[in-house]
Design a protein around this motif. Structure first.
Motif, mmCIF file in Angstrom:
data_model
loop_
_atom_site.group_PDB
_atom_site.id
_atom_site.type_symbol
_atom_site.label_atom_id
_atom_site.label_comp_id
_atom_site.label_asym_id
_atom_site.label_seq_id
_atom_site.Cartn_x
_atom_site.Cartn_y
_atom_site.Cartn_z
ATOM 1 N N ASP A 194 -16.239 -4.003 -12.515
ATOM 2 C CA ASP A 194 -15.626 -2.693 -12.265
ATOM 3 C C ASP A 194 -14.099 -2.735 -12.289
ATOM 4 O O ASP A 194 -13.462 -1.687 -12.273
ATOM 5 N N LEU A 195 -13.518 -3.921 -12.290
ATOM 6 C CA LEU A 195 -12.069 -4.022 -12.143
ATOM 7 C C LEU A 195 -11.352 -3.755 -13.462
ATOM 8 O O LEU A 195 -11.866 -4.064 -14.528
ATOM 9 N N SER A 196 -10.136 -3.206 -13.339
ATOM 10 C CA SER A 196 -9.299 -3.041 -14.515
ATOM 11 C C SER A 196 -8.766 -4.417 -14.912
ATOM 12 O O SER A 196 -8.874 -5.384 -14.161
ATOM 13 N N VAL A 240 -16.038 -8.862 -5.866
ATOM 14 C CA VAL A 240 -14.685 -9.404 -5.787
ATOM 15 C C VAL A 240 -14.548 -10.382 -4.627
ATOM 16 O O VAL A 240 -14.048 -11.502 -4.784
ATOM 17 N N LEU A 297 -6.024 -6.144 -3.375
ATOM 18 C CA LEU A 297 -7.403 -5.873 -3.795
ATOM 19 C C LEU A 297 -8.325 -5.564 -2.611
ATOM 20 O O LEU A 297 -9.547 -5.489 -2.789
ATOM 21 N N GLU A 328 -6.245 -5.669 -12.448
ATOM 22 C CA GLU A 328 -6.870 -6.103 -11.202
ATOM 23 C C GLU A 328 -7.528 -7.469 -11.355
ATOM 24 O O GLU A 328 -7.517 -8.288 -10.435
ATOM 25 N N ARG A 329 -8.081 -7.706 -12.533
ATOM 26 C CA ARG A 329 -8.677 -9.034 -12.755
ATOM 27 C C ARG A 329 -7.610 -10.117 -12.727
ATOM 28 O O ARG A 329 -7.848 -11.231 -12.267
ATOM 29 N N ARG A 381 -16.676 -4.402 -4.709
ATOM 30 C CA ARG A 381 -16.994 -3.999 -6.082
ATOM 31 C C ARG A 381 -17.323 -5.225 -6.933
ATOM 32 O O ARG A 381 -16.765 -6.294 -6.713
ATOM 33 N N GLY A 423 -9.164 -2.987 -1.082
ATOM 34 C CA GLY A 423 -10.047 -1.837 -1.253
ATOM 35 C C GLY A 423 -11.185 -2.086 -2.236
ATOM 36 O O GLY A 423 -12.097 -1.274 -2.353
ATOM 37 N N ARG A 424 -11.102 -3.188 -2.963
ATOM 38 C CA ARG A 424 -12.083 -3.450 -4.020
ATOM 39 C C ARG A 424 -13.040 -4.573 -3.646
ATOM 40 O O ARG A 424 -13.834 -5.002 -4.486
#
Ligand SMILES: Nc1ncnc2c1ncn2[C@@H]1O[C@H](COP(=O)(O)OP(=O)(O)OP(=O)(O)O)[C@@H](O)[C@H]1O
Ligand SMILES: [Mg+2]
Lengths: 341, 259
Positions: free
Chosen positions: B147-149, B96, B137, B152-153, B143, B139-140
């Motif tokens: 892996d993102l929902s 990300v 984002l 989130e994308r 990643r 926390g991501r």
């Protein structure tokens, strides 16, 4: 094989995380220790093995530099070249001619070969990197075949189909003696190859390396972000050509002979095989791949009465089925583990 | 005062289909402008024409008074335009943070730099951290995008666009696929942008439209049906019919849906 590389590289890459430049620092120290230990072991090799083995290792290292430079193009940049033997062969010829006509000094030959590889790649890359997919495969293949034919025809310069013979042994420093012993030659090749790997890894980890990964993943989006995707791809193509040329000079140092076959499709295909076996985009994996390819072709193949190519084909199929991500894929399953690039 | 963006008689034809037809539109600097219209109205096509990923069949597009009709998407991006994609267009194999850094390093002129490791570029990591925090984002960051929902994308699309520090921001259905909470955070983020940043947003969620936009343009079958302030659009019968066909206007502009 060609269609596999041409069409599936994007989806394949998409399936696995490529931590690329943003790699964390944890897990890095052990890798450095490992690399240092491996380097030490490689330095010690001539003390413990016969000269035949040192020659084999020299060939492996030269070929590994070619494979890693190709991985920068294929794995990091998403540009599957079928003609990477061309800048390699150009470098090999230029190194050989420099040695014969100008100087036995290896560093001069090395620089001349790298520059020649870069210039060659710049001339043909100006057109080649503008196309994608199958066209890219076909153009790289065609250009390399043209280069091979030219080497075959241009008797006065290249020695034609007889190859370039009578290349003198190298000197590493001015006034120093020629390196006739396999062990010394091996050390020179090792030093240059290690420097080359280091530089390619640094390129891959730089901002430019990140841009190159961006183009591999999503070229259109890169353009929308304001990148000149041509500039990024062209630069990568020229850099890969320079390292391939340098690898060519190492090849010449070892074999002291260059022939048109060194620019041939066989060499391109073997380099690509090394990259696929190692795991695309994983640079160090290509070194292992190169070692396996050369070992099978030169050692195992020789024992089996010249069935090396057949064995390479079988190896390729086995790797594609058993290790779809190559050697480098082996450790991906360990959770929390960061990948090298 | 020249408009930040102006389209003059812009038409885009795909075969016999006029996806965008004779659209003339002008957006002032600092505007918060929405583009609405039913599915297939030509909204995304118009965005692509403005961003340079498509060339108009006829007509002219100006950015800040400069005719950019023949300029590439990359050129327009360097001129300060950023667009998010209706169907997320990201770097799927990269983490990300690298997706956002890709935008930030280009904007800071370091996209070709070979000099130092990518994670030590001056100024880039700060922008990345800021844009990730703004879109929730943080926390991501490490990643992979895969892996993102979906929601989130969508947020990451916005983060990447913001990291280019745009003067003109085009958002193509940014909240589609976001949860209500994500959608709310998105609206707050857009409200918090500096006043000189111009925002043009395609949005189906009218709650978001009426919250963010002062002016609204309505596209229908490729043509500009209306271009007016928020209140006038809400009262416009033609717009209601275009949107709803025979259904009752209250279904669309329900009191709960915004103002
Ligand atoms: N590249 C293309 N080739 C052919 N037709 C296209 C192309 N892109 C869009 N169209 C057509 O143009 C029309 C407008 O499409 P567009 O995507 O701009 O609509 P939209 O308003 O964004 O719709 P939505 O709300 O569904 O996103 C549609 O009929 C679509 O099928
Ligand atoms: Mg659309």
């Amino acid at each position: 094989m060609t269609s596999d590389l041409g069409t599936s590289s994007r989806t394949d890459q998409a399936a696995r995380p490529d931590t690329g430049p943003a790699r964390g620092r944890a897990g890095r120290a052990p890798r450095l220790v490992l690399a240092a230990a491996l380097l030490l072991a490689l330095v010690a090799v001539p003390f413990v093995v016969p000269s035949d083995a040192a020659n084999l290792l020299s060939r492996i290292l030269a070929f590994a530099l070619l494979a890693v430079s190709l991985d920068l193009l294929v794995g990091v940049g998403g540009m599957p070249s079928l003609g990477h033997a061309a800048p390699f062969g150009v470098g090999a010829y230029v190194a050989g001619i420099t040695a014969k006509e100008l100087t036995a000094l290896a560093p001069v030959q090395l620089v001349a070969a790298a520059v020649a590889g870069a210039v060659f790649s710049a001339l043909v890359g100006w057109l080649i990197v503008r196309v994608r997919g199958t066209y890219f495969l076909m153009l790289t293949l065609a250009v390399a075949e043209l280069a091979r034919t030219a080497a075959d025809q241009w008797d006065q310069v290249t020695g034609g189909s007889n190859g370039l013979v009578g290349i003198p042994a190298i000197q590493v420093v001015p006034g120093g003696g020629p390196l006739l012993l396999a062990g010394f030659r091996y050390w020179y090749v090792l030093a240059v190859a290690a420097l080359g790997f280091g530089l390619i890894v640094a390129i891959s980890r730089s901002a430019f390396g990140r841009s190159l990964r961006g183009i591999r993943d999503n070229e259109d989006r890169m353009a929308s972000l304001g990148y000149s995707t041509f500039r990024v791809k062209f630069t990568a193509f020229v850099l890969a050509g320079a390292f391939a040329g340098a690898a060519g000079s190492l090849w010449t140092v070892q074999s002291r002979f260059v022939s048109p076959a060194d620019l041939g499709f066989n060499v391109s295909a073997m380099a690509l095989l090394a990259v696929v076996i190692g795991g695309r985009g994983r640079l160090w994996g290509a070194i292992l791949g190169a070692a396996l390819v050369i070992f099978i072709r030169d050692e195992v193949g020789a024992q089996l009465g010249g069935r090396g190519p057949l064995l390479l084909g079988i190896t390729f199929i086995a790797v594609v089925y058993l290790l779809p991500r190559g050697f480098a894929g082996l450790r991906l399953h360990r959770p929390g583990r960061k990948d090298p690039a | 005062m020249t408009a930040v963006l102006s389209c003059t008689n812009v038409t885009k034809q795909f075969g016999s289909l006029k996806a965008v037809e004779d659209v003339t539109l002008s957006i002032e600097k600092g505007a918060r402008h929405a583009l609405i219209g039913p599915n297939g109205a030509g909204k995304s096509t118009l965005f692509n024409l403005v961003a340079g990923t498509l060339r108009p069949t006829s007509g002219a597009i100006m950015l800040d008074g400069v005719d950019v009709t023949r300029r590439s998407a990359a050129w327009r991006s360097r001129a300060g335009l950023a667009k998010t994609f209706q169907h997320s267009s990201l770097f799927l194999s990269l983490p990300v943070a690298d997706n956002v850094a890709m935008a930030a390093q280009r904007t800071s002129g370091q996209g070709m730099s070979l000099r130092r490791p990518a994670h030590r570029l001056p100024g880039v990591d700060d922008v990345v951290a800021e844009c990730l925090a703004a879109t929730g984002l943080s926390g991501r960051a490490s990643r992979p995008v895969s892996d993102l929902s979906h929601g989130e994308r969508r947020q990451l699309e916005v983060a990447v666009a913001l990291a280019t520090r745009p003067q003109l921001l085009l958002l193509d259905e940014p909240t589609a696929g976001m949860s209500a909470a994500e959608s709310g955070r998105f609206a707050e983020l857009i409200e918090s942008l500096p006043g000189d940043v111009t925002v043009l947003i395609i949005e189906h969620d009218l709650e978001v439209v009426f919250r963010l936009a002062e002016r609204i343009s309505v596209l229908h079958l490729g043509r500009l049906l209306a271009d007016d302030d928020r209140e006038s659009i809400r009262q416009n019968e033609q717009v209601q019919r275009a949107y709803l066909g025979d259904a009752r206007p209250e279904d669309l502009f329900h009191p709960a849906a915004g103002l």
